[in-house]
Design a protein around this motif. Structure first.
Motif, short mmCIF file in Angstrom:
data_model
loop_
_atom_site.label_atom_id
_atom_site.label_comp_id
_atom_site.label_asym_id
_atom_site.label_seq_id
_atom_site.Cartn_x
_atom_site.Cartn_y
_atom_site.Cartn_z
N UNK A 106 -25.55 -73.47 60.06
CA UNK A 106 -25.53 -74.62 60.96
C UNK A 106 -26.53 -75.64 60.43
N UNK A 107 -26.14 -76.91 60.45
CA UNK A 107 -27.11 -77.96 60.15
C UNK A 107 -27.94 -78.22 61.40
N UNK A 108 -29.22 -78.48 61.17
CA UNK A 108 -30.10 -78.84 62.28
C UNK A 108 -30.82 -80.14 61.91
N UNK A 109 -31.42 -80.78 62.93
CA UNK A 109 -31.87 -82.17 62.78
C UNK A 109 -33.20 -82.31 62.05
N UNK A 110 -34.07 -81.33 62.13
CA UNK A 110 -35.38 -81.47 61.48
C UNK A 110 -36.00 -80.08 61.32
N UNK A 111 -37.17 -80.05 60.74
CA UNK A 111 -37.84 -78.77 60.46
C UNK A 111 -38.19 -78.03 61.75
N UNK A 112 -38.69 -78.76 62.73
CA UNK A 112 -39.08 -78.10 63.99
C UNK A 112 -37.84 -77.57 64.70
N UNK A 113 -36.75 -78.31 64.63
CA UNK A 113 -35.50 -77.82 65.22
C UNK A 113 -35.06 -76.54 64.52
N UNK A 114 -35.22 -76.49 63.20
CA UNK A 114 -34.83 -75.28 62.45
C UNK A 114 -35.63 -74.08 62.95
N UNK A 115 -36.94 -74.28 63.12
CA UNK A 115 -37.78 -73.18 63.60
C UNK A 115 -37.43 -72.81 65.04
N UNK A 116 -36.96 -73.79 65.81
CA UNK A 116 -36.66 -73.54 67.21
C UNK A 116 -35.42 -72.69 67.43
N UNK A 117 -34.54 -72.61 66.44
CA UNK A 117 -33.28 -71.89 66.65
C UNK A 117 -33.53 -70.39 66.89
N UNK A 118 -34.41 -69.80 66.10
CA UNK A 118 -34.71 -68.37 66.29
C UNK A 118 -35.27 -68.12 67.69
N UNK A 119 -36.09 -69.04 68.14
CA UNK A 119 -36.69 -68.91 69.47
C UNK A 119 -35.67 -69.18 70.57
N UNK A 120 -34.76 -70.08 70.32
CA UNK A 120 -33.74 -70.41 71.30
C UNK A 120 -32.80 -69.24 71.53
N UNK A 121 -32.42 -68.56 70.42
CA UNK A 121 -31.44 -67.48 70.51
C UNK A 121 -32.07 -66.10 70.68
N UNK A 122 -33.36 -66.01 70.38
CA UNK A 122 -34.01 -64.70 70.43
C UNK A 122 -33.53 -63.78 69.33
N UNK A 123 -33.24 -64.36 68.15
CA UNK A 123 -32.77 -63.53 67.03
C UNK A 123 -33.29 -64.09 65.71
N UNK A 124 -33.20 -63.26 64.66
CA UNK A 124 -33.66 -63.68 63.34
C UNK A 124 -32.67 -64.65 62.71
N UNK A 125 -33.19 -65.62 61.98
CA UNK A 125 -32.35 -66.57 61.24
C UNK A 125 -32.97 -66.76 59.86
N UNK A 126 -32.19 -67.37 58.95
CA UNK A 126 -32.75 -67.82 57.67
C UNK A 126 -32.68 -69.33 57.63
N UNK A 127 -33.74 -69.93 57.15
CA UNK A 127 -33.85 -71.39 57.11
C UNK A 127 -33.87 -71.84 55.65
N UNK A 128 -33.07 -72.85 55.33
CA UNK A 128 -33.06 -73.41 53.98
C UNK A 128 -33.30 -74.91 54.04
N UNK A 129 -34.09 -75.39 53.09
CA UNK A 129 -34.30 -76.83 52.96
C UNK A 129 -34.80 -77.10 51.54
N UNK A 130 -35.29 -78.31 51.31
CA UNK A 130 -35.85 -78.65 50.00
C UNK A 130 -37.15 -79.41 50.20
N UNK A 131 -38.05 -79.25 49.23
CA UNK A 131 -39.29 -80.02 49.24
C UNK A 131 -38.92 -81.50 49.11
N UNK A 132 -39.45 -82.34 50.02
CA UNK A 132 -39.15 -83.77 49.97
C UNK A 132 -39.71 -84.42 48.71
N UNK A 133 -40.73 -83.81 48.10
CA UNK A 133 -41.38 -84.43 46.94
C UNK A 133 -40.72 -84.00 45.64
N UNK A 134 -40.61 -82.69 45.40
CA UNK A 134 -40.13 -82.21 44.10
C UNK A 134 -38.69 -81.70 44.14
#
Lengths: 172, 38
Positions: A106-134
């Motif tokens: 699932x796409x999410x809107x920002x980094x904090x939203x990504x972290x919030x999904x595990x807390x929202x569902x009460x389950x483990x998730x994997x988060x992927x993104x990229x460094x904005x700099x490199x």
């Protein structure tokens, strides 16, 4: 100018707490809960008429008005008869992807939203993104108790929302 | 983070460790669907 590093407590002020309290209450309403559950089950935009039909006990105009209010409050985004964003989820691609076990990405809107999904569902998730700099890829797990060890040292940027920005999803 | 910020020094905001950002995610979304998800 100095690079500021802040804690969660240092970033939160009374205005932010008030805004979050209001948004949290809206997220607990029946109609927004249904939208969020739909995004958990599938990644696609949700047809507005399907949402309205899911609440047959309500007058359609009442449901439409409720959806319009949620859009105006920037809790969802309605475009072309579809809900294509309901924080944390976005039906359109973003820089942040959350993998839900057994349900896919699932796409999410920002980094904090990504972290919030595990807390929202009460389950483990994997988060992927990229460094904005490199541009290096970032991937780590999160569960309701915290982030996995591969997140050690990862920093996020908490930008300021511009006064004329209506949507948090477009702020820096 | 520092290299990015040095390239974008006028950007308003602050860096936050991911463990601290997790606390913000909890305030926004913690437990929101846990009880209702089938």
């Amino acid at each position: 100018m100095t690079l500021l590093i802040k804690s969660a407590a240092e970033l939160v002020d009374p205005e932010l707490v008030a805004r979050w309290t209001t948004r949290r209450a809206a997220r607990e309403t029946e109609i927004l809960q249904a939208i969020l559950r739909a995004f958990v089950e599938r990644p696609d935009p949700i047809v507005v008429e399907e949402i309205i039909q899911a609440f047959p006990e309500r007058a359609p105009d009442e449901s439409r008005a409720a959806l319009t209010r949620l859009d105006k409050k920037d809790l969802i985004q309605i475009r072309d008869g579809h809900v294509d964003l309901a924080y944390p989820f976005s039906a359109t691609p973003t820089s942040f992807v959350v993998h839900l076990s057994g349900r896919g990405d699932r796409y999410v809107c920002c980094a904090i939203d990504a972290l919030g999904v595990a807390l929202m569902l009460g389950e483990s998730v994997r988060i992927r993104s990229r460094c904005h700099h490199c541009g290096d890829s970032l991937e780590f797990s999160a569960d309701p108790f915290g982030v996995g060890p591969s997140a050690d040292g990862v920093m996020m940027w908490a930008g300021k929302r511009c006064a004329d920005e209506r949507r948090a999803s477009t702020s820096t | 983070m520092r290299a990015w910020w040095e390239a974008n020094p006028t950007m308003e905001g602050a860096g936050i460790p991911v463990s601290e950002a997790f606390k913000l995610g909890e305030r926004a979304f913690g437990g929101l669907l846990k009880a209702q998800t089938p």
